[in-house]
Design an enzyme around this catalytic site. Structure first.
Site, PDB file in Angstrom:
ATOM      1  N   LYS A  70       0.942  -1.327  -0.121  1.00 48.62           N
ATOM      2  CA  LYS A  70       0.189   0.036   0.175  1.00 48.62           C
ATOM      3  C   LYS A  70       0.962   1.340   0.011  1.00 48.62           C
ATOM      4  CE  LYS A  70      -4.233  -1.849   1.947  1.00 48.62           C
ATOM      5  NZ  LYS A  70      -5.570  -1.521   2.755  1.00 48.62           N
ATOM      6  N   LYS A 150      -5.151  -9.123  -5.216  1.00 47.12           N
ATOM      7  CA  LYS A 150      -6.579  -9.363  -4.571  1.00 47.12           C
ATOM      8  C   LYS A 150      -7.810  -8.252  -5.001  1.00 47.12           C
ATOM      9  CE  LYS A 150      -6.441  -6.784  -0.350  1.00 47.12           C
ATOM     10  NZ  LYS A 150      -6.776  -6.939   1.102  1.00 47.12           N
ATOM     11  N   LYS A 153     -11.883  -3.160  -2.478  1.00 48.51           N
ATOM     12  CA  LYS A 153     -12.809  -2.190  -2.981  1.00 48.51           C
ATOM     13  C   LYS A 153     -12.061  -0.708  -2.938  1.00 48.51           C
ATOM     14  CE  LYS A 153     -13.617  -1.502   1.892  1.00 48.51           C
ATOM     15  NZ  LYS A 153     -12.778  -2.882   2.714  1.00 48.51           N
TER      16      LYS A 153
END
Length: 284
Positions: A70, A150, A153
């Protein structure tokens, strides 16, 4: 609290909280049997997270793959993004959970929780049980656009994921755009054909069929046709949930009441654990 590790619009965040509540209820969570609450309304999560943060190391947190993934494209990394796995640990330990439903992508975070329990209990005595993974039959659903990542959202590409609020037409359009490869046959080979295998895994998850059964049934289909077959199976499984979500979102006072009642129950349990922790570490 985890949501604000990345920038959030306050109005959108408020909306998302009720949408997630409606989603869980629509999926079958019974508030009379389970405690459904808003984590940020129970301050004990943050208090315990601080105590646990003082019992872990920066080196241990820096090795976690989720942080690396991230933060890799960030010029300035928020501290919250670095330490949020400790908050996850607090989420688990505050209620003395013994079994944690988890996907493959979060196993390292569960290992952190287990390590933290061993360190804490070793220093202060048997306070927390050692949490174990409770894995499902499908532990990871991959992106429709990048099968090495993956489905998330938070992905900037909305075509990469299926939302429970997506209409049947939106689901069909997303599967139609799902990446495959240059071989038209439907096979299950995650190593050599990850994109097609991801579609088979999704198909298996919503139908209960094994990948082998799906490949046999789809032997006459090209991948372009198969994508639409997967879409229809996903729609059949998710459309009742979407409709129930829409009904629940029309009654926001009910959703708010469910969260309020759950928060009261969760707060009582959380405070009991927090007081025990404060006592053993010498705060009280």
């Amino acid at each position: 609290m985890h949501s604000i590790t990345l920038p959030q619009d306050p109005a959108s965040l408020r909306k998302s909280i009720l949408e997630m509540t409606a989603c869980l209820l629509a999926c079958g969570i019974d508030p009379n049997r389970s405690i459904l609450f808003q984590q940020s309304s129970v301050s004990a999560h943050a208090e315990l997270a601080w105590v646990l943060a003082c019992h872990t190391t920066m080196a241990r947190l820096g090795r976690l793959p989720m942080f690396k993934e991230k933060s890799e494209n960030m010029k300035e990394v928020p501290l919250g993004l670095f330490v949020y796995p400790v908050l996850q640990t607090a989420d688990i330990l505050l209620y003395k959970a013994t079994d944690v439903p988890i996907g493959d992508d979060n196993m390292q975070h569960l290992y952190l929780a287990q390590t933290t329990v061993r360190i804490f209990n070793g220093k202060y005595g048997q306070v927390f049980p050692l949490p174990q993974a409770l894995a499902g039959t499908v532990n990871s659903v991959k992106s429709l656009r990048r099968a090495n990542q993956k489905m998330s959202k938070s992905d900037a590409d909305p075509k990469s994921r299926i939302n429970l609020t997506d209409t049947p037409d939106e689901i069909r359009a997303k599967f139609k755009k799902a990446l495959t490869d240059f071989t038209s046959e439907v096979t299950f080979d995650p190593t050599n054909r990850p994109s097609v295998s991801n579609l088979v895994s999704i198909h298996s998850a919503v139908t209960g069929l094994t990948p082998e059964e799906i490949c046999r049934q789809s032997a006459e289909l090209e991948t372009s046709q198969y994508k639409l077959a997967v879409a229809e199976s996903v729609i059949e499984r998710l459309e009742p949930i979407r409709r129930k979500m829409c009904r629940l979102l029309d009654d926001r006072s009910y959703l708010t009441a469910v969260l309020k009642e759950g928060t009261e129950k969760a707060s009582q349990l959380a405070e009991e654990t927090l007081e025990e922790v404060k006592n053993v570490i010498g705060f009280s």
